[in-house]
Scaffold this motif. Sequence first.
Motif, PDB file in Angstrom:
ATOM      1  N   HIS A  10      14.590   9.111 -10.077  1.00 33.85           N
ATOM      2  CA  HIS A  10      15.648   8.898  -9.241  1.00 33.85           C
ATOM      3  C   HIS A  10      15.248   9.565  -7.641  1.00 33.85           C
ATOM      4  O   HIS A  10      15.574   9.052  -6.785  1.00 33.85           O
ATOM      5  CB  HIS A  10      16.941   9.763  -9.535  1.00 33.85           C
ATOM      6  CG  HIS A  10      17.956   9.477  -9.036  1.00 33.85           C
ATOM      7  ND1 HIS A  10      19.164   8.663  -9.202  1.00 33.85           N
ATOM      8  CD2 HIS A  10      18.799  10.169  -7.851  1.00 33.85           C
ATOM      9  CE1 HIS A  10      19.954   8.500  -8.342  1.00 33.85           C
ATOM     10  NE2 HIS A  10      19.864   9.382  -7.635  1.00 33.85           N
ATOM     11  N   GLY A  11      14.715  10.615  -7.721  1.00 38.17           N
ATOM     12  CA  GLY A  11      14.460  11.151  -6.384  1.00 38.17           C
ATOM     13  C   GLY A  11      13.263  10.297  -5.896  1.00 38.17           C
ATOM     14  O   GLY A  11      13.401  10.239  -4.551  1.00 38.17           O
ATOM     15  N   HIS A  12      12.369   9.807  -6.439  1.00 34.01           N
ATOM     16  CA  HIS A  12      11.358   8.819  -6.089  1.00 34.01           C
ATOM     17  C   HIS A  12      12.137   7.441  -5.262  1.00 34.01           C
ATOM     18  O   HIS A  12      11.649   7.315  -4.268  1.00 34.01           O
ATOM     19  CB  HIS A  12      10.296   8.445  -7.091  1.00 34.01           C
ATOM     20  CG  HIS A  12       9.437   7.703  -6.535  1.00 34.01           C
ATOM     21  ND1 HIS A  12       9.319   6.249  -6.596  1.00 34.01           N
ATOM     22  CD2 HIS A  12       8.142   7.831  -5.959  1.00 34.01           C
ATOM     23  CE1 HIS A  12       8.441   5.740  -5.777  1.00 34.01           C
ATOM     24  NE2 HIS A  12       7.715   6.605  -5.682  1.00 34.01           N
ATOM     25  N   ALA A  13      13.055   7.231  -6.193  1.00 37.08           N
ATOM     26  CA  ALA A  13      13.869   5.897  -5.532  1.00 37.08           C
ATOM     27  C   ALA A  13      14.440   6.407  -4.236  1.00 37.08           C
ATOM     28  O   ALA A  13      14.457   5.536  -3.341  1.00 37.08           O
ATOM     29  CB  ALA A  13      14.841   5.502  -6.653  1.00 37.08           C
ATOM     30  N   HIS A  14      15.143   7.380  -4.091  1.00 32.77           N
ATOM     31  CA  HIS A  14      15.747   7.701  -3.053  1.00 32.77           C
ATOM     32  C   HIS A  14      14.673   7.838  -1.737  1.00 32.77           C
ATOM     33  O   HIS A  14      14.831   7.819  -0.628  1.00 32.77           O
ATOM     34  CB  HIS A  14      16.366   9.237  -2.957  1.00 32.77           C
ATOM     35  CG  HIS A  14      18.035   8.629  -3.437  1.00 32.77           C
ATOM     36  ND1 HIS A  14      18.904   7.858  -3.111  1.00 32.77           N
ATOM     37  CD2 HIS A  14      18.510   9.074  -4.731  1.00 32.77           C
ATOM     38  CE1 HIS A  14      19.864   7.906  -3.692  1.00 32.77           C
ATOM     39  NE2 HIS A  14      19.511   8.754  -5.036  1.00 32.77           N
ATOM     40  N   GLY A  15      13.552   8.432  -2.017  1.00 32.58           N
ATOM     41  CA  GLY A  15      12.532   8.855  -1.157  1.00 32.58           C
ATOM     42  C   GLY A  15      11.888   7.339  -0.715  1.00 32.58           C
ATOM     43  O   GLY A  15      11.581   7.344   0.891  1.00 32.58           O
ATOM     44  N   GLU A  17      13.559   4.749  -0.231  1.00 28.99           N
ATOM     45  CA  GLU A  17      14.521   4.065   0.617  1.00 28.99           C
ATOM     46  C   GLU A  17      14.697   5.053   2.069  1.00 28.99           C
ATOM     47  O   GLU A  17      15.482   4.543   2.916  1.00 28.99           O
ATOM     48  CB  GLU A  17      15.983   4.378  -0.119  1.00 28.99           C
ATOM     49  CG  GLU A  17      16.194   3.666  -1.338  1.00 28.99           C
ATOM     50  CD  GLU A  17      17.372   3.780  -2.086  1.00 28.99           C
ATOM     51  OE1 GLU A  17      17.989   4.850  -1.711  1.00 28.99           O
ATOM     52  OE2 GLU A  17      17.509   2.952  -2.942  1.00 28.99           O
ATOM     53  N   MET A  18      14.103   5.809   2.263  1.00 30.25           N
ATOM     54  CA  MET A  18      14.145   6.809   3.377  1.00 30.25           C
ATOM     55  C   MET A  18      13.609   5.835   4.660  1.00 30.25           C
ATOM     56  O   MET A  18      12.768   5.025   4.645  1.00 30.25           O
ATOM     57  CB  MET A  18      13.102   8.037   3.411  1.00 30.25           C
ATOM     58  CG  MET A  18      13.250   8.879   4.685  1.00 30.25           C
ATOM     59  SD  MET A  18      12.133  10.196   4.640  1.00 30.25           S
ATOM     60  CE  MET A  18      10.651   9.704   4.454  1.00 30.25           C
ATOM     61  N   TYR A  27      15.799  14.698   5.789  1.00 31.51           N
ATOM     62  CA  TYR A  27      16.243  13.697   4.866  1.00 31.51           C
ATOM     63  C   TYR A  27      16.311  14.438   3.433  1.00 31.51           C
ATOM     64  O   TYR A  27      17.250  14.335   2.703  1.00 31.51           O
ATOM     65  CB  TYR A  27      15.184  12.557   4.708  1.00 31.51           C
ATOM     66  CG  TYR A  27      15.795  11.281   3.977  1.00 31.51           C
ATOM     67  CD1 TYR A  27      16.564  10.576   4.355  1.00 31.51           C
ATOM     68  CD2 TYR A  27      15.157  11.102   2.716  1.00 31.51           C
ATOM     69  CE1 TYR A  27      17.026   9.385   3.698  1.00 31.51           C
ATOM     70  CE2 TYR A  27      15.618  10.040   2.045  1.00 31.51           C
ATOM     71  CZ  TYR A  27      16.650   9.339   2.418  1.00 31.51           C
ATOM     72  OH  TYR A  27      16.890   7.931   2.050  1.00 31.51           O
ATOM     73  N   PHE A  31      19.653  15.501   1.067  1.00 27.64           N
ATOM     74  CA  PHE A  31      19.978  15.163  -0.246  1.00 27.64           C
ATOM     75  C   PHE A  31      20.095  16.435  -1.211  1.00 27.64           C
ATOM     76  O   PHE A  31      20.982  16.248  -2.212  1.00 27.64           O
ATOM     77  CB  PHE A  31      18.992  14.233  -0.933  1.00 27.64           C
ATOM     78  CG  PHE A  31      18.917  12.887  -0.696  1.00 27.64           C
ATOM     79  CD1 PHE A  31      19.825  12.430  -1.642  1.00 27.64           C
ATOM     80  CD2 PHE A  31      18.156  12.178   0.180  1.00 27.64           C
ATOM     81  CE1 PHE A  31      20.041  10.747  -1.391  1.00 27.64           C
ATOM     82  CE2 PHE A  31      18.478  10.843   0.300  1.00 27.64           C
ATOM     83  CZ  PHE A  31      19.211  10.191  -0.420  1.00 27.64           C
ATOM     84  N   THR A  35      23.599  17.156  -3.120  1.00 32.62           N
ATOM     85  CA  THR A  35      23.527  17.032  -4.517  1.00 32.62           C
ATOM     86  C   THR A  35      24.137  18.447  -5.295  1.00 32.62           C
ATOM     87  O   THR A  35      24.900  18.529  -6.178  1.00 32.62           O
ATOM     88  CB  THR A  35      22.262  16.973  -5.098  1.00 32.62           C
ATOM     89  OG1 THR A  35      21.787  15.883  -4.756  1.00 32.62           O
ATOM     90  CG2 THR A  35      21.898  17.280  -6.665  1.00 32.62           C
TER      91      THR A  35
END
Length: 75
Positions: A10-15, A17-18, A27, A31, A35
């Motif tokens: 999940h964290g990788h997905a947000h990274g 999208e940066m 950034y 998060f 969180t």
Amino acid sequence: SLVGVFALFHGHAHGAEMPGMAAPWLYGLGFIASTTLLHGVGLGAGMALQGRLANLLRLGGVALSCTGLWMLAGI
């Protein structure tokens, strides 16, 4: 362990999208702050409503689980 693995992806997905112009540290701190706030509010609400509205909290948990399964199935 399983939750940790999902959190990692999940964290990788947000990274991923940066935005290109964003500062990575800011950034990431945003998060982390959001969180922490969301978990704090959720824990506080759960503890405050635990005795009075236990069935409502369970129903909310079931609804969230069903929504996650629905999204996972791609419906």
